[in-house]
Design a protein around this motif. Structure first.
Motif, short mmCIF file in Angstrom:
data_model
loop_
_atom_site.label_atom_id
_atom_site.label_comp_id
_atom_site.label_asym_id
_atom_site.label_seq_id
_atom_site.Cartn_x
_atom_site.Cartn_y
_atom_site.Cartn_z
N UNK A 105 0.83 -1.21 0.00
CA UNK A 105 0.00 0.00 0.00
C UNK A 105 0.86 1.25 0.00
N UNK A 106 0.28 2.34 -0.47
CA UNK A 106 0.93 3.64 -0.43
C UNK A 106 0.84 4.17 1.00
N UNK A 107 1.68 5.12 1.34
CA UNK A 107 1.71 5.64 2.71
C UNK A 107 0.34 6.10 3.20
N UNK A 108 -0.49 6.64 2.28
CA UNK A 108 -1.77 7.20 2.66
C UNK A 108 -2.93 6.20 2.58
N UNK A 109 -2.67 4.99 2.12
CA UNK A 109 -3.77 4.04 1.89
C UNK A 109 -4.57 3.75 3.15
N UNK A 110 -3.87 3.72 4.28
CA UNK A 110 -4.55 3.40 5.54
C UNK A 110 -5.64 4.41 5.86
N UNK A 111 -5.43 5.67 5.45
CA UNK A 111 -6.44 6.69 5.74
C UNK A 111 -7.74 6.41 5.00
N UNK A 112 -7.63 5.92 3.76
CA UNK A 112 -8.83 5.59 3.00
C UNK A 112 -9.55 4.40 3.63
N UNK A 113 -8.79 3.40 4.03
CA UNK A 113 -9.36 2.23 4.69
C UNK A 113 -10.07 2.66 5.97
N UNK A 114 -9.40 3.47 6.78
CA UNK A 114 -10.00 3.94 8.03
C UNK A 114 -11.22 4.81 7.78
N UNK A 115 -11.19 5.57 6.68
CA UNK A 115 -12.35 6.40 6.36
C UNK A 115 -13.59 5.57 6.12
N UNK A 116 -13.44 4.45 5.41
CA UNK A 116 -14.58 3.57 5.17
C UNK A 116 -15.02 2.90 6.46
#
Length: 316
Positions: A293-304
């Motif tokens: 994953x890209x560094x920011x991918x976790x933010x999208x996952x957490x957003x959902x």
């Protein structure tokens, strides 16, 4: 190669959320996703879209939300602000999505947040970090920390640890760069001897850097897109600028650092601390997409995940 200063990522969901899901007869819950899936910044947005898909797939495999399946409606703004407005209007007016999650830069996000808020549509920001994106908007939230956090942490570290007498800054001239500039320069106690703005897609930074060299700062703050650092740092070293470099969080990308090579040595940067479940997320992401994953991918996952948690609360 670089020194990372951690800050804590906080999902900011505050106030009373009025949800548009009020019909128990609906069989699905639609999440609209909008981002730079092609164009200049696709390498930012696509990994975040993947993370959204992972979260939705996991939820549906577990039975959905109170038996309702999640459905993704994806819109590509092609890194174009006009197309971003068209896309958000389609998601809300035609597709009738229940939620919107954006995986685009601050510039693109700034176009769609007023539309989502006016339409009373719950909007989660997973990439745009400009502080004003949520300001005065009852229905707009973020799973990625605002640049207010980043700027304050950067300023605090520079003031308390580096303790320079004078500082210079060079910033990308867009919502991201100027947003950080305004906060950083108001918080750092040292004297700013140079403050330069460069245009997006600018690749020759010699004029800006020459002014900075003449000012002879003890610390140079750099805020740009990850691609900017490659030429910017190379040219700074060629000009013989001897200073302490402090880059914004967009520098925190291993591919970019590898391309920069030796010129990245000793640069300070900062990024949100990985959440405790990041290892599990990373493993699941690699298994599904066969890449890290890209560094920011976790933010999208957490957003959902945040949207899902809110849905459970309001769909009992």
């Amino acid at each position: 190669i670089y020194l990372a200063i951690g800050i804590i990522a906080i999902i900011l969901i505050a106030g009373i959320i009025y949800l548009t899901i009020n019909n128990s007869q609906e069989e699905t819950i639609k999440i609209g996703i909008i981002g730079h899936l092609s164009g200049e910044y696709a390498d930012y947005s696509v990994p975040l879209k993947n993370a959204v898909e992972l979260a939705v797939e996991e939820t549906n495999n577990a039975g959905g939300i109170n038996g309702k399946k999640l459905v993704l409606v994806v819109e590509d703004d092609e890194t174009d602000a006009v197309k971003a407005a068209t896309a958000i209007n389609k998601l809300i007016g035609v597709d009738k999505v229940n939620y919107v999650i954006s995986v685009q830069s601050s510039k693109g996000t700034a176009v769609i947040t007023p539309i989502a808020n006016t339409s009373k549509k719950f909007h989660m920001i997973a990439l745009g970090t400009a502080p004003d994106l949520t300001k005065g908007k009852e229905y707009v939230f973020r799973s990625i920390p605002s640049d207010d956090y980043q700027a304050n942490i950067m300023a605090k570290y520079i003031n308390e640890n580096l303790k320079p007498k004078n500082v210079a800054g060079i910033y990308l001239k867009d919502a991201y760069g100027t947003g950080l500039k305004n906060v950083i320069e108001s918080k750092i106690s040292a004297n700013f001897v140079a403050s330069e703005l460069f245009d997006p897609q600018e690749s020759d930074f010699t004029t800006h850097l020459t002014k900075i060299k003449q000012a002879n700062p003890e610390v140079l703050i750099i805020v740009g897109a990850k691609e900017d650092y490659i030429n910017l740092l190379k040219q700074a070293k060629q000009l013989g600028i001897k200073t302490t470099y402090f880059a914004s969080e967009s520098f925190y990308d291993q591919d970019t650092i590898n391309k920069i090579g030796a010129d990245a040595e000793g640069i300070y940067t900062l990024f949100a601390s990985d959440p405790i479940d990041y290892v599990n997320f990373k493993t699941k992401y690699i298994n599904k997409f066969n890449t890290e994953p890209y560094s920011y991918s976790m933010y999208a996952y957490d957003g959902v995940i945040s949207i899902i948690a809110v849905s459970y609360t309001h769909l009992r």
